[in-house]
Motif scaffolding. Sequence first.
Motif, PDB file in Angstrom:
ATOM      1  N   GLY A  81       4.648 -50.247  -0.881  1.00  0.00           N
ATOM      2  CA  GLY A  81       5.061 -51.021   0.280  1.00  0.00           C
ATOM      3  C   GLY A  81       4.234 -52.288   0.393  1.00  0.00           C
ATOM      4  N   LEU A  82       4.552 -53.108   1.361  1.00  0.00           N
ATOM      5  CA  LEU A  82       3.793 -54.338   1.590  1.00  0.00           C
ATOM      6  C   LEU A  82       2.447 -54.040   2.235  1.00  0.00           C
ATOM      7  CD1 LEU A  82       6.695 -56.593   2.874  1.00  0.00           C
ATOM      8  CD2 LEU A  82       5.412 -56.912   0.746  1.00  0.00           C
ATOM      9  N   MET A  83       2.313 -52.818   2.734  1.00  0.00           N
ATOM     10  CA  MET A  83       1.078 -52.389   3.380  1.00  0.00           C
ATOM     11  C   MET A  83       0.612 -51.086   2.723  1.00  0.00           C
ATOM     12  SD  MET A  83      -0.476 -50.234   5.744  1.00  0.00           S
ATOM     13  CE  MET A  83       0.881 -49.239   6.305  1.00  0.00           C
ATOM     14  N   PRO A  84      -0.697 -50.920   2.429  1.00  0.00           N
ATOM     15  CA  PRO A  84      -1.804 -51.825   2.750  1.00  0.00           C
ATOM     16  C   PRO A  84      -2.027 -52.868   1.665  1.00  0.00           C
ATOM     17  CG  PRO A  84      -2.661 -49.796   1.831  1.00  0.00           C
ATOM     18  CD  PRO A  84      -1.170 -49.631   1.887  1.00  0.00           C
ATOM     19  N   GLU A 109       4.338 -50.092  10.686  1.00  0.00           N
ATOM     20  CA  GLU A 109       5.702 -49.562  10.559  1.00  0.00           C
ATOM     21  C   GLU A 109       6.610 -50.573   9.869  1.00  0.00           C
ATOM     22  OE1 GLU A 109       6.894 -46.577  11.289  1.00  0.00           O
ATOM     23  OE2 GLU A 109       4.860 -45.929  11.790  1.00  0.00           O
ATOM     24  N   LEU A 110       6.420 -51.875  10.189  1.00  0.00           N
ATOM     25  CA  LEU A 110       7.284 -52.915   9.623  1.00  0.00           C
ATOM     26  C   LEU A 110       7.005 -53.163   8.144  1.00  0.00           C
ATOM     27  CD1 LEU A 110       7.197 -55.521  12.546  1.00  0.00           C
ATOM     28  CD2 LEU A 110       9.152 -54.157  11.806  1.00  0.00           C
ATOM     29  N   LEU A 111       5.744 -52.939   7.725  1.00  0.00           N
ATOM     30  CA  LEU A 111       5.360 -53.260   6.348  1.00  0.00           C
ATOM     31  C   LEU A 111       5.129 -52.016   5.489  1.00  0.00           C
ATOM     32  CD1 LEU A 111       2.808 -56.117   7.138  1.00  0.00           C
ATOM     33  CD2 LEU A 111       5.192 -56.372   6.460  1.00  0.00           C
ATOM     34  N   GLY A 112       5.353 -50.842   6.035  1.00  0.00           N
ATOM     35  CA  GLY A 112       5.131 -49.597   5.296  1.00  0.00           C
ATOM     36  C   GLY A 112       6.089 -49.446   4.114  1.00  0.00           C
ATOM     37  N   PRO A 113       5.855 -48.485   3.220  1.00  0.00           N
ATOM     38  CA  PRO A 113       6.676 -48.318   2.001  1.00  0.00           C
ATOM     39  C   PRO A 113       8.158 -48.076   2.289  1.00  0.00           C
ATOM     40  CG  PRO A 113       4.645 -47.053   1.845  1.00  0.00           C
ATOM     41  CD  PRO A 113       4.710 -47.560   3.256  1.00  0.00           C
ATOM     42  N   ASP A 114       8.488 -47.463   3.432  1.00  0.00           N
ATOM     43  CA  ASP A 114       9.889 -47.159   3.732  1.00  0.00           C
ATOM     44  C   ASP A 114      10.552 -48.178   4.650  1.00  0.00           C
ATOM     45  OD1 ASP A 114       9.746 -44.837   2.214  1.00  0.00           O
ATOM     46  OD2 ASP A 114       8.928 -43.682   3.898  1.00  0.00           O
ATOM     47  N   HIS A 140      11.530 -52.693   1.193  1.00  0.00           N
ATOM     48  CA  HIS A 140      12.684 -52.514   0.301  1.00  0.00           C
ATOM     49  C   HIS A 140      13.176 -53.862  -0.224  1.00  0.00           C
ATOM     50  CE1 HIS A 140      12.879 -48.266   0.748  1.00  0.00           C
ATOM     51  NE2 HIS A 140      13.223 -48.288   2.042  1.00  0.00           N
ATOM     52  N   LEU A 141      13.173 -54.883   0.657  1.00  0.00           N
ATOM     53  CA  LEU A 141      13.586 -56.230   0.232  1.00  0.00           C
ATOM     54  C   LEU A 141      12.610 -56.782  -0.808  1.00  0.00           C
ATOM     55  CD1 LEU A 141      15.461 -58.658   0.589  1.00  0.00           C
ATOM     56  CD2 LEU A 141      13.973 -59.442   2.457  1.00  0.00           C
ATOM     57  N   ALA A 142      11.304 -56.575  -0.565  1.00  0.00           N
ATOM     58  CA  ALA A 142      10.289 -57.056  -1.521  1.00  0.00           C
ATOM     59  C   ALA A 142      10.411 -56.315  -2.851  1.00  0.00           C
ATOM     60  CB  ALA A 142       8.892 -56.865  -0.930  1.00  0.00           C
ATOM     61  N   GLN A 143      10.766 -55.010  -2.808  1.00  0.00           N
ATOM     62  CA  GLN A 143      10.978 -54.247  -4.049  1.00  0.00           C
ATOM     63  C   GLN A 143      12.210 -54.754  -4.792  1.00  0.00           C
ATOM     64  OE1 GLN A 143      11.295 -50.244  -2.604  1.00  0.00           O
ATOM     65  NE2 GLN A 143       9.151 -50.140  -1.928  1.00  0.00           N
ATOM     66  N   ALA A 144      13.261 -55.119  -4.036  1.00  0.00           N
ATOM     67  CA  ALA A 144      14.510 -55.568  -4.652  1.00  0.00           C
ATOM     68  C   ALA A 144      14.344 -56.886  -5.400  1.00  0.00           C
ATOM     69  CB  ALA A 144      15.593 -55.703  -3.579  1.00  0.00           C
ATOM     70  N   VAL A 145      13.500 -57.771  -4.854  1.00  0.00           N
ATOM     71  CA  VAL A 145      13.300 -59.072  -5.520  1.00  0.00           C
ATOM     72  C   VAL A 145      12.159 -59.018  -6.529  1.00  0.00           C
ATOM     73  CG1 VAL A 145      14.220 -60.333  -3.544  1.00  0.00           C
ATOM     74  CG2 VAL A 145      11.750 -59.914  -3.703  1.00  0.00           C
ATOM     75  N   GLY A 146      11.547 -57.837  -6.708  1.00  0.00           N
ATOM     76  CA  GLY A 146      10.484 -57.686  -7.687  1.00  0.00           C
ATOM     77  C   GLY A 146       9.132 -58.167  -7.241  1.00  0.00           C
TER      78      GLY A 146
END
Length: 311
Positions: free
Chosen positions: A170-173, A147-152, A157-163
Amino acid sequence: MSAIAEHPAAKGSAERTERAARAWRLWITAGPGLFWIILFLILPSLILLGIGFFSIGNYGNPHLPLTLEPFREVAGYSILGWSPGNIEVILRSLVQAISAAGLTILLAYPVVFFIVAQPPALRPLLLLFVILPSWTNQVVRTYAWMELLGPDSALSHLAQAVGFIPAHLGLMPGILAMQIGLTYNYLPYMVVPLYAAAEKLDWSLVEAGRDLYASGARLFWSAVFPQTIPGLLSGIILVAIPAFGDYVVPTLLGGGKSMMIGALIASQFLQTPNWPYGAALTIFMLIFTCGGLIVFRVMSRRLGSSEGSMI
């Protein structure tokens, strides 16, 4: 009375009674543990070892005649010739175990010395906070990280914002999520033995180093780190061995993108199926585990620590 006590027959009877009492006490204390090991470790291992020597039946079940083919498959040999696939799975699992142990070490040292620096009355409570999450089931903890690392999630979102990751992912999987999950799940198993070692530190050596104007890094590597090696070895064994064969975290957080040995074994019993091959892989894992414990025992004895006598 003294004449009766010193009579050879009476003395022999008393010694036999004492030996019987010692044997009974030994069985009472060690018997439950021995029963547990026989029932849940030795007996299943012997059954798997036996299955490993069978041929594969029509439905993947063990079948006569006996053969060494499953163990040849573990080494990578099949009807198509030699393939590095299994070796790659084993090496990938080893890298997974080593990286999980390394990351837990990096996190555990600051956590342990923060706890040790607190007042003695507060230390058990802080240690409890570290251990408490491990009281829940590993599957539940892994789903929480999904849930913490899923696409939503906010982290994605933070990882998407910084590229760091593309906008639609998402960060997972992935490998990063798998390493986060392994590090989180096994961190308490590194913290506890390191804390036990840190509590027994001889701080006079640190004071002597300070008197000689040693830097902080020099103090740690020369006075602190050598004293924590026994606890560090215990932590590495407690983290690396289960991480090597972990099934839940690589499957859920890794998304099955890179096959690990735990998933490979599970697939031989649930999906493919090929029980003899799965049993041979399991025996390999047990041999790896025993090898790691033997290395730990030898290293602990050379360091003169008491942890080696636990095995």
